[in-house]
Write an enzyme that holds these catalytic residues in place. Sequence first.
Site, PDB file in Angstrom:
ATOM      1  N   SER A 109      38.813  42.348  46.957  1.00 57.65           N
ATOM      2  CA  SER A 109      38.083  42.993  45.857  1.00 57.65           C
ATOM      3  C   SER A 109      36.667  43.270  46.322  1.00 57.65           C
ATOM      4  O   SER A 109      36.104  42.505  47.126  1.00 57.65           O
ATOM      5  CB  SER A 109      38.038  42.075  44.639  1.00 57.65           C
ATOM      6  N   TYR A 127      35.960  33.888  41.387  1.00 54.81           N
ATOM      7  CA  TYR A 127      36.959  34.904  41.769  1.00 54.81           C
ATOM      8  C   TYR A 127      36.461  35.661  42.997  1.00 54.81           C
ATOM      9  O   TYR A 127      37.216  35.892  43.951  1.00 54.81           O
ATOM     10  CB  TYR A 127      37.187  35.853  40.581  1.00 54.81           C
TER      11      TYR A 127
END
Length: 249
Positions: free
Chosen positions: A144, A158
């Site tokens: 990501s 995350y």
Amino acid sequence: MRNGVVVVTGGGRGIGAAVCRLAGAAGYDVVVNYAADRAAADGVVAEIEAAGGRAVAVGADVADEAEVDRLFKAADELGVLAGLVNNAGITGNTPGRLDEQDVDVVRRMLDVNVTGVFLCARAAVRRMSIRYGGPGGAIVNVSSAAARLGGPGEWVMYAGSKAAVETMTVGLAKEVGTEGIRVNAVSPGVVETDLHAAAGLPDRPSRLAQLIPMGRPGQPVEIAEGILWLLSPSASYVTGAVLNISGGR
Ligand code: NAP
């Protein structure tokens, strides 16, 4: 022409579903993994079959060793493994500052995003590496842009999990570089999937559009196209790479 089997974790929805559709059309036999939403995964299988491809839906939690074992045994039944897309990932669904996070939520997120990638990559290497008598293959991990940006105020942990995914990508690529396996990652920016609404932020993609040089969030298929390229022989000299697909962000 058949291209062998590809396992796509979290293939029932979002980016993973787009990968499965493209992989089916490209001649791979597709293992559409899901965690809970069997109907969504069955729908992807039906689409692939309607287009003349082969696919099977397999429920398995990527964080669970025994379930990952079962997932890859299902892949073995379909044919010779040619690729793995480590796409399954979760944010924890509790966006906010790090000091507001619950340890159990963070532990589960790390288990899925990091341990899950390890378990699936291990199973794939044991099948594809010429060291084990396999034919070689390709692994694509889904990271990501958060790994670069840090996810402040939303999901720092995350973001950290995705940084781990990128480092694992680089290290494993070096480990298996002479064993016929290429290992790469894609790093998507903001993509229109269920992930944002699941975290209680349904308007996140449109809200962040102004921060994206191209002025819009990405579509799942735009990420999937990059993943399919990295899986394919067209990327034959690409390994250890992290491909940003983020509209310039
Ligand atoms: P999504 O729409 O929320 O779909 C997630 C998929 O992963 C679902 O198919 C889900 O299965 C599956 N999954 C979740 N936990 C699992 C587990 N423990 N075991 C097996 N499968 C599991 O997500 P997405 O937005 O497409 O994201 C896909 C990947 O891209 C993730 O790694 C995510 O971190 C990354 N990413 C997304 C964005 C974005 O903006 N959307 C940006 C950057 C990176 P069920 O359908 O059964 O629930």
